[in-house]
Design an enzyme around this catalytic site. Structure first.
Site, PDB file in Angstrom:
ATOM      1  N   GLN A 294       0.838  -1.203   0.000  1.00 13.46           N
ATOM      2  CA  GLN A 294       0.000   0.000   0.000  1.00 13.46           C
ATOM      3  C   GLN A 294       0.871   1.252   0.000  1.00 13.46           C
ATOM      4  O   GLN A 294       1.635   1.501   0.941  1.00 13.46           O
ATOM      5  CB  GLN A 294      -0.935   0.026   1.210  1.00 13.46           C
ATOM      6  CG  GLN A 294      -1.978   1.123   1.126  1.00 13.46           C
ATOM      7  CD  GLN A 294      -2.895   1.132   2.325  1.00 13.46           C
ATOM      8  OE1 GLN A 294      -2.511   1.576   3.400  1.00 13.46           O
ATOM      9  NE2 GLN A 294      -4.119   0.642   2.147  1.00 13.46           N
TER      10      GLN A 294
ATOM     11  N   TYR B 283      -6.047  11.092   4.386  1.00 12.33           N
ATOM     12  CA  TYR B 283      -4.627  11.263   4.090  1.00 12.33           C
ATOM     13  C   TYR B 283      -4.482  12.152   2.854  1.00 12.33           C
ATOM     14  O   TYR B 283      -5.465  12.698   2.348  1.00 12.33           O
ATOM     15  CB  TYR B 283      -3.965   9.903   3.913  1.00 12.33           C
ATOM     16  CG  TYR B 283      -3.960   9.071   5.185  1.00 12.33           C
ATOM     17  CD1 TYR B 283      -3.295   9.515   6.330  1.00 12.33           C
ATOM     18  CD2 TYR B 283      -4.625   7.846   5.248  1.00 12.33           C
ATOM     19  CE1 TYR B 283      -3.292   8.756   7.497  1.00 12.33           C
ATOM     20  CE2 TYR B 283      -4.626   7.085   6.406  1.00 12.33           C
ATOM     21  CZ  TYR B 283      -3.954   7.540   7.533  1.00 12.33           C
ATOM     22  OH  TYR B 283      -3.952   6.803   8.677  1.00 12.33           O
TER      23      TYR B 283
END
Length: 638
Positions: free
Chosen positions: A103, A172
């Site tokens: 990720q 994020y």
């Protein structure tokens, strides 16, 4: 199993074949090296989930640049130096038939939650919790970050990963660009829904350039941020096809942001499959597979979501922390043998923010490399007093290791204080059911309706006694505290008493707030009086959910207030130095518990030579995590 046929059907992501539809979601563990290297402990953690049968493993967040704040123990992919260690890890995971994606991640403003590094964002908007104002990214800096994501993907491919996931959710950096709440830009990277998606699309395109046509790319996104002014499912439905056109092979639909994390991580107060509608909406507008999340630890529910066409894969995070063997057990039809996640968010979420990695129901989490069940060196005759969580855990661990174990419980069923929680949230019964099966498998003799005293212990002549006698409820030492209109919260929650229409709950912690919501759901007019802050000492995610429910139910809240006197007509409180009278026909006490240690003291005096261990709430009132972990510890040490 036919009822789980869809869950165990192979699936395709691009040209990659995955053996089943179960995805181990990306989760922070705190197990990696502070500089970002993987470790044997982290490899063991992922290996356990691969061995347990998950078809696809997502690593935790892996930073694409070095100078960002990240939680302790997160991986890095910003330099070629990480490739050798990652390659070794990947080979182990793949040897169990699982596929693994890395990720790719940048925290944006949320980096200020974890470190003092300078933070960047699409716009210079103050972070609500830390107060940090990030630097607004220039166009050149944006394109440099696009290249950083691309280089991270290149390294992942060189390390042997089966694919990458670009993290575009949860508040994020990429998510901030997508959100109208966080992105106030007026250039090509902000403004319209399409322009806000440009940063993500540029990243996906650059990743595709770096890894080639056949290397799978997942894009994770928050289908709805669940905050005022944030991204909505309507935005996501418009943006999702753009990500596919840019090169995404699968969309991973999550939710929430840094301000609405209770939407990202549903707890025991949410319904199963509570986020699957987001995946279903996006699936209608794209032709690539969609991954869904949101309390899908029950294999039957997960299979149903797939059968209904809401998604093509289901991601499980916390359920695979609670039991890494969940896929294998489900595949064998052993649903009753699964150690179910209770969605408490206590160990896996709140402890992780402190750099720890724990699970309330699985004490071995984070110790996969070190822990092995060891037979007892000397077989002992053990008596466990108390059939709550700590006593049950200790008893079956002792028996598993070869001890001769008897467990005594004064009530007519096992569970102790946990049975009160079950009255509010019935799905929590999976924990006591699992522990009860453990007792049965291990051969523990269980005696219900049997209160233990010193005489019984003397007659039983055990080699060791484990005391798990729990707690008693506390009251207040004020006038009227023992009146006819005053009831204990536990008695209200278990339905032992009937309350009136106007209720004041004294106590602003978990039990008091759950009681207030429970009564408000019945149409009662409810007020909560707390001597401190409302929801103090409760983890942030659960606190957000509780406060949201209290507001929606119209519960009146009186923090920093001291009850002074209770009468038949209500309760007098002192609030900010002022006297207030709250009218009520019922007062409910939720002011805590006190350890039940009478028998411990008595045995210490009458049988000082006896080996005795005290665990759980009888030492100090705490939570389920402490109870299970202490029972496990003692069960392995005796």
């Amino acid at each position: 199993m036919n009822e789980l046929a869809k869950l165990f059907e192979p699936g395709m992501i691009g040209k990659l074949k995955v053996k089943n539809r179960i995805v181990c979601a990306a989760m922070g563990t705190g197990l990696c090296h502070p500089e970002g290297y993987t470790t044997p402990q982290y490899t063991a953690f992922l290996t356990e989930r691969a061995r347990g049968g998950a078809g696809l493993i997502m690593t935790g967040v892996t930073r694409v640049v070095s100078d960002v704040g990240m939680r302790p123990g997160s991986m890095g992919i910003y330099h070629d130096k990480f490739i050798p260690g990652l390659k070794q890890m990947v080979e182990v995971i793949q040897s169990y038939g699982a596929k693994i994606f890395l990720q790719l991640h940048h925290p944006g403003t949320r980096g200020s939650e974890d470190a003092s590094f300078p933070t960047v964002a699409p716009s210079a908007i103050r972070h609500l919790r830390t107060g940090v104002i990030p630097k607004e990214l220039s166009l050149k800096e944006i394109m440099n970050l696009v290249e950083d994501f691309g280089e991270g993907a290149r390294r992942a491919k060189e390390a042997g990963f089966d694919g990458v996931e670009v993290h575009g959710g949860h508040g994020y950096l990429i998510s901030q660009f997508l959100s109208p709440r966080a992105n106030r830009r007026t250039d090509a990277f902000g403004g319209s829904v399409v322009k806000r998606a440009r940063f993500a699309c540029e990243i996906i395109r650059r990743v595709r350039d770096k890894v080639g046509r056949d290397f799978p790319i997942s894009f994770r996104m928050s289908g709805d941020e669940f905050v005022e002014g944030g991204a909505t499912i309507d935005d996501s439905v418009e943006q999702a096809p753009l990500f596919v056109d840019a090169g995404a092979d699968v969309l991973h639909m999550s939710a929430g942001n840094g301000e609405g994390l209770h939407g990202t991580t549903p707890n025991f107060m949410h319904s199963s499959g509570c986020l699957t509608h987001l995946a279903a909406a996006v699936k209608k507008v794209v032709k690539v597979p969609v991954i869904t999340v949101g309390k899908l630890g029950d294999p039957v529910t997960a299979n149903q979501m797939l059968a209904e066409g809401r998604a093509d894969f289901v991601a499980m995070g916390r359920p695979l922390l609670a039991d890494a063997e969940l896929p294998n057990k489900a595949g064998r039809g052993e649903l009753q043998e699964i150690r179910r996640c209770i969605y408490c968010c206590n160990g896996c979420i709140h402890n992780r923010w402190e750099g720890k990695n724990r699970c309330a129901v699985n004490p071995v989490l984070g110790q996969e490399l070190e822990y092995r069940l060891q037979p007892a060196p000397v077989k002992k005759r053990a008596v466990v007093v108390g059939g709550g969580l700590s006593g049950m855990e200790a008893a079956w661990m002792l028996a598993e290791r070869g001890h001769d174990v008897s467990l005594y419980e004064k009530d007519d069923k096992l569970g102790g204080q946990w049975n009160i929680a079950i009255c509010v949230t019935p799905e929590l019964s999976t924990l006591t059911e699992y522990l009860a099966r453990g007792l049965q498998r291990a051969g523990v003799r269980v005696m219900l309706n049997k209160e233990v005293d010193a005489h019984l212990i003397q007659q039983a002549k055990p080699d060791v006694v484990v005391m798990a006698t729990g707690v008693n409820q506390k009251s207040l030492d004020i006038p009227g505290a023992h009146g006819k209109n005053v009831f204990m919260a536990n008695d209200v929650l278990t339905g032992k008493v009937n309350v009136g229409q106007e209720v004041v709950v004294i106590g602003g912690r978990l039990v008091g707030l759950e009681t207030a919501i429970h009564l408000a759901n019945q149409g009662k007019k409810v007020s909560v009086v707390s001597r401190g802050k409302i929801a103090r000492d409760i983890g942030r995610l659960l606190k957000l959910t509780l406060k949201d429910r209290l507001v929606k139910q119209g519960v009146y809240l009186y923090p920093d207030s001291l009850p002074e006197r209770i009468t038949e007509g209500g309760v007098t409180i002192i609030n900010e130095g002022e006297i207030l009278f709250l009218k009520a026909d019922t007062i409910v006490m939720a002011v805590g518990s006190k350890a039940e240690d009478k028998l411990i003291r008595e045995l210490s005096e009458r049988m000082p030579e006896l080996e005795m261990w005290a665990i759980g709430d009888c030492v100090e009132p705490r939570d389920a995590l402490a109870a299970i972990h202490e029972g496990f510890k003692v069960g392995n040490e005796i």
